[in-house]
Design a protein around this motif. Structure first.
Motif, short mmCIF file in Angstrom:
data_model
loop_
_atom_site.label_atom_id
_atom_site.label_comp_id
_atom_site.label_asym_id
_atom_site.label_seq_id
_atom_site.Cartn_x
_atom_site.Cartn_y
_atom_site.Cartn_z
N ILE A 59 0.84 -1.20 -0.01
CA ILE A 59 -0.10 0.13 -0.14
C ILE A 59 0.87 1.38 0.31
O ILE A 59 1.75 1.54 0.78
CB ILE A 59 -0.78 0.06 1.05
N VAL A 60 0.64 2.09 -0.87
CA VAL A 60 1.51 3.35 -1.09
C VAL A 60 0.91 4.47 -0.48
O VAL A 60 -0.31 4.96 -1.07
CB VAL A 60 1.85 3.55 -2.52
N GLY A 61 1.32 5.09 0.78
CA GLY A 61 0.70 6.00 1.32
C GLY A 61 0.10 5.47 2.57
O GLY A 61 -0.77 4.56 2.86
N ALA A 62 0.58 6.19 3.73
CA ALA A 62 -0.24 6.01 5.13
C ALA A 62 -1.20 6.84 5.60
O ALA A 62 -1.25 7.27 6.76
CB ALA A 62 1.05 5.76 6.09
N LYS A 88 5.87 10.54 8.81
CA LYS A 88 5.06 10.21 9.69
C LYS A 88 3.74 9.82 9.11
O LYS A 88 3.46 9.97 7.59
CB LYS A 88 4.67 11.74 10.53
N ILE A 89 2.86 9.06 9.90
CA ILE A 89 1.90 8.60 8.94
C ILE A 89 0.62 9.33 9.53
O ILE A 89 0.56 10.35 10.00
CB ILE A 89 1.34 7.17 9.79
N GLY A 90 -0.47 9.20 8.57
CA GLY A 90 -1.79 10.01 8.78
C GLY A 90 -2.21 10.73 7.44
O GLY A 90 -3.06 11.25 7.32
N GLY A 91 -1.07 10.99 6.45
CA GLY A 91 -1.36 11.84 5.28
C GLY A 91 -1.80 13.28 5.70
O GLY A 91 -1.10 14.17 6.28
N TYR A 234 -7.24 14.56 16.03
CA TYR A 234 -7.83 13.59 14.97
C TYR A 234 -6.77 12.42 14.81
O TYR A 234 -7.19 11.41 14.34
CB TYR A 234 -7.66 14.32 13.71
N ASP A 235 -5.46 12.60 15.12
CA ASP A 235 -4.61 11.41 14.86
C ASP A 235 -4.64 10.25 15.98
O ASP A 235 -4.10 9.18 15.50
CB ASP A 235 -3.16 11.94 15.00
N ARG A 236 -5.37 10.44 16.91
CA ARG A 236 -5.64 9.31 17.79
C ARG A 236 -6.62 8.36 17.07
O ARG A 236 -6.73 7.10 17.49
CB ARG A 236 -6.39 9.77 18.87
N LEU A 237 -7.35 8.81 15.92
CA LEU A 237 -8.12 7.58 15.39
C LEU A 237 -7.34 6.65 14.57
O LEU A 237 -7.84 5.61 14.13
CB LEU A 237 -9.19 8.19 14.18
N LEU A 238 -6.09 6.87 14.34
CA LEU A 238 -5.35 6.15 13.62
C LEU A 238 -4.56 4.91 14.29
O LEU A 238 -4.28 3.96 13.81
CB LEU A 238 -3.96 7.12 13.02
N GLU A 239 -4.61 5.09 15.54
CA GLU A 239 -4.09 3.90 16.44
C GLU A 239 -4.74 2.69 16.20
O GLU A 239 -3.76 1.65 15.87
CB GLU A 239 -4.23 4.47 17.85
N PRO A 240 -6.02 2.46 16.10
CA PRO A 240 -6.36 0.93 15.89
C PRO A 240 -6.26 0.60 14.48
O PRO A 240 -6.09 -0.72 14.35
CB PRO A 240 -7.91 1.22 16.19
N LEU A 241 -6.05 1.44 13.47
CA LEU A 241 -5.75 0.83 12.10
C LEU A 241 -4.29 0.74 11.95
O LEU A 241 -4.06 -0.33 11.11
CB LEU A 241 -5.96 2.26 11.24
N ALA A 246 3.09 -3.58 9.19
CA ALA A 246 4.12 -3.10 8.73
C ALA A 246 4.18 -1.61 8.06
O ALA A 246 3.72 -2.09 6.87
CB ALA A 246 5.03 -4.18 7.92
N ILE A 247 4.81 -0.61 8.62
CA ILE A 247 4.69 0.61 8.05
C ILE A 247 6.24 1.01 8.00
O ILE A 247 6.82 1.26 9.03
CB ILE A 247 3.85 1.40 8.78
N LEU A 248 6.62 1.61 6.62
CA LEU A 248 7.86 2.06 6.60
C LEU A 248 7.61 3.49 6.16
O LEU A 248 7.09 3.88 4.97
CB LEU A 248 8.71 1.28 5.42
#
Length: 472
Positions: A59-62, A88-91, A234-241, A246-248
């Motif tokens: 998957i291209v893009g976090a 960082k993640i989240g876009g 808003y970024d707290r929503l990303l935690e369960p996802l 594996a994220i690079l």
């Protein structure tokens, strides 16, 4: 996790003929120079939930679309790797805590919380929310004089009716600014009406009105209910996802070669990753700039759609003051600046966080221009607007954050909009799979909810379903 590194080789820049079958060896012989090969399966040897078929997805893009797709695929037993260009993640979900409180540089609201999947996710996590009432506002003219709420409400009704008439009555597309001038030339020049066209329409769509499709600017859908903010970020929503995925980061993708039989090869600056399927969630601005090369090129329908759909911008300057210099309980402030789009809408954070924070917003063509300036100039310009409303003696903030989404090389804009000459098909065709091993996702692939977090989220779910169905 360590990637299995094969020896580095230099390969000539030769693109294989379309009629020739691609294999791993052929691809490596004809790919870019000075690269390192890495196997996705090696990255995930310690993952227990690999599917029995051994199928894998890159998957291209976090951002929210990519992380949603990754979560669904991971839960279904597929091997997943997410490659994120930035650090960082989240876009475009980007919560900044440099001011000591959560400040949203990107997505700021859950738009229409009723039955909204993002609201459901927030509820599952026990996220604290706050309703920002659109009716709680004060508007000032360009001299700093208060405009009565009665006048704003009356003109608001006329503005809504006029835009609704245009949206439902057009038989030929043209810029919204042209349609307004043609149908209601006197009204469209009214200072209150002009302010609403920017503070409401340009803000909502991310587009200058001179580029916005009069036929399709408001044909998208929405969930019901007043908008809410996520108080803790808003970024707290990303935690369960992200759990267990594996994220690079710092892995900007430069090239994607794909073939129905040979699979997918994704090249970053230094590596090539191999998988059975790839989901590309890069923002529309990145796709427009062709920063990612597709081999073979995307189908003409996809390329034309990428060109036709617009990428808009919204600029924020969040300012933290030692003292409060504005009415504490007023949610929004409007300023009828004479330059369209220039710092004409302000969010007061005081009602939902214990801090003297005011966020100034710019839209449309002004947003694009101001983001080419340095941050100090942006602050100075925003403070001129603040002082019109709250007095010339209003001091500078102690700290501030300024956004420049159009200048970010990994976004190149804030969100998509219906540009003159495009139509809903152009958004939706981007969500259609390319062959048997590639799909796009992101808010720009979902006309119904484009420009929203929930639109991106739903597109990620759709892409994951496409990948699973294709790999069965």
């Amino acid at each position: 996790m360590q990637a299995h590194l094969f020896q580095t080789k230099v390969f000539p820049m030769v693109i294989p003929p379309r009629k020739r079958s691609i294999s791993r060896r052929n691809f490596l012989k004809t790919s870019a120079s000075s690269i390192v090969v890495a196997s996705l399966f090696e990255l995930n040897l310690n993952k227990p939930n690999v599917s029995s078929s051994g199928k894998s997805v890159i998957i291209v893009g976090a951002g929210i679309a990519g992380l949603t797709a990754a979560r669904d695929l991971m839960d279904a037993g597929y091997t997943v790797l997410v490659l994120e260009a930035s650090n960082k993640i989240g876009g475009r979900i980007r919560t900044n805590r440099a001011l000591g409180v959560p400040i949203e540089e990107g997505a700021g609201w859950i738009h229409g919380p009723d039955d909204n999947p993002i609201m459901k996710l927030a509820d599952q996590m026990g996220q604290k929310t706050f309703v920002t009432k659109d009716s709680n506002f004060t508007v000032y003219d360009h001299r700093g004089q208060t405009v009565s709420n009665e006048m704003i409400s009356k003109m608001g009704e006329e503005h809504y009716e006029m835009l609704n008439l245009i949206s439902n009555g057009m038989t030929k597309d043209m810029p919204l600014s042209e349609a307004l001038e043609h149908i209601a030339p006197k009204m469209s020049r009214d200072p209150v009406f002009k302010w609403m066209t920017s503070a409401y329409t340009e803000f909502d769509t991310g587009s200058p009105v001179n580029e916005l499709s009069a036929m399709y600017f408001s044909q998208d859908d929405m969930f019901e209910g007043e908008d809410v903010v996520l108080v803790d970020g808003y970024d707290r929503l990303l935690e369960p996802l992200t759990h267990g995925i594996a994220i690079l980061t710092r892995k900007p993708v430069r090239r994607i070669a794909y073939h129905d039989r040979a699979g997918v090869f994704v090249q970053t600056d230094r590596e090539i990753f191999e998988s059975d399927f790839v989901i590309v969630t890069a923002p529309l601005g990145v796709l427009k700039s062709e920063d990612i090369e597709f081999i073979p090129p995307l189908p003409e329908t996809h390329r034309n759609a990428i060109e036709r759909v617009g990428m808009g911008d919204v600029t924020k300057v969040a300012m933290k003051f030692d003292d409060l210099h504005w009415p504490e309980n007023t949610q929004y402030f409007g300023l009828m600046t004479q330059t369209q789009g220039r710092w004409n809408y302000f969010l007061n954070h005081k009602p939902f966080i214990d801090a003297n924070v005011l966020t100034a917003l710019s839209f449309g063509n002004y947003s694009r221009m101001i983001e080419t300036m340095d941050h100090d100039y942006m602050l100075e310009d925003a403070m001129k607007a603040v002082r019109v409303m709250f007095g010339a003696d209003t001091p500078d903030p102690r700290h501030y954050i300024a956004t420049r989404w159009s200048q970010d090389p990994f976004t190149k804009g804030a969100f998509s909009y219906a540009k003159v000459g495009c139509n809903p098909y152009d958004f939706n065709v981007l969500s259609e799979p390319v062959g048997k091993c590639l799909a796009l996702a992101g808010e720009h692939t979902n006309f119904q909810y484009h420009g929203t977090v929930h639109g991106a989220h739903l597109s990620g779910k759709k892409a994951a379903k496409i990948a699973m169905k294709t790999m069965m």
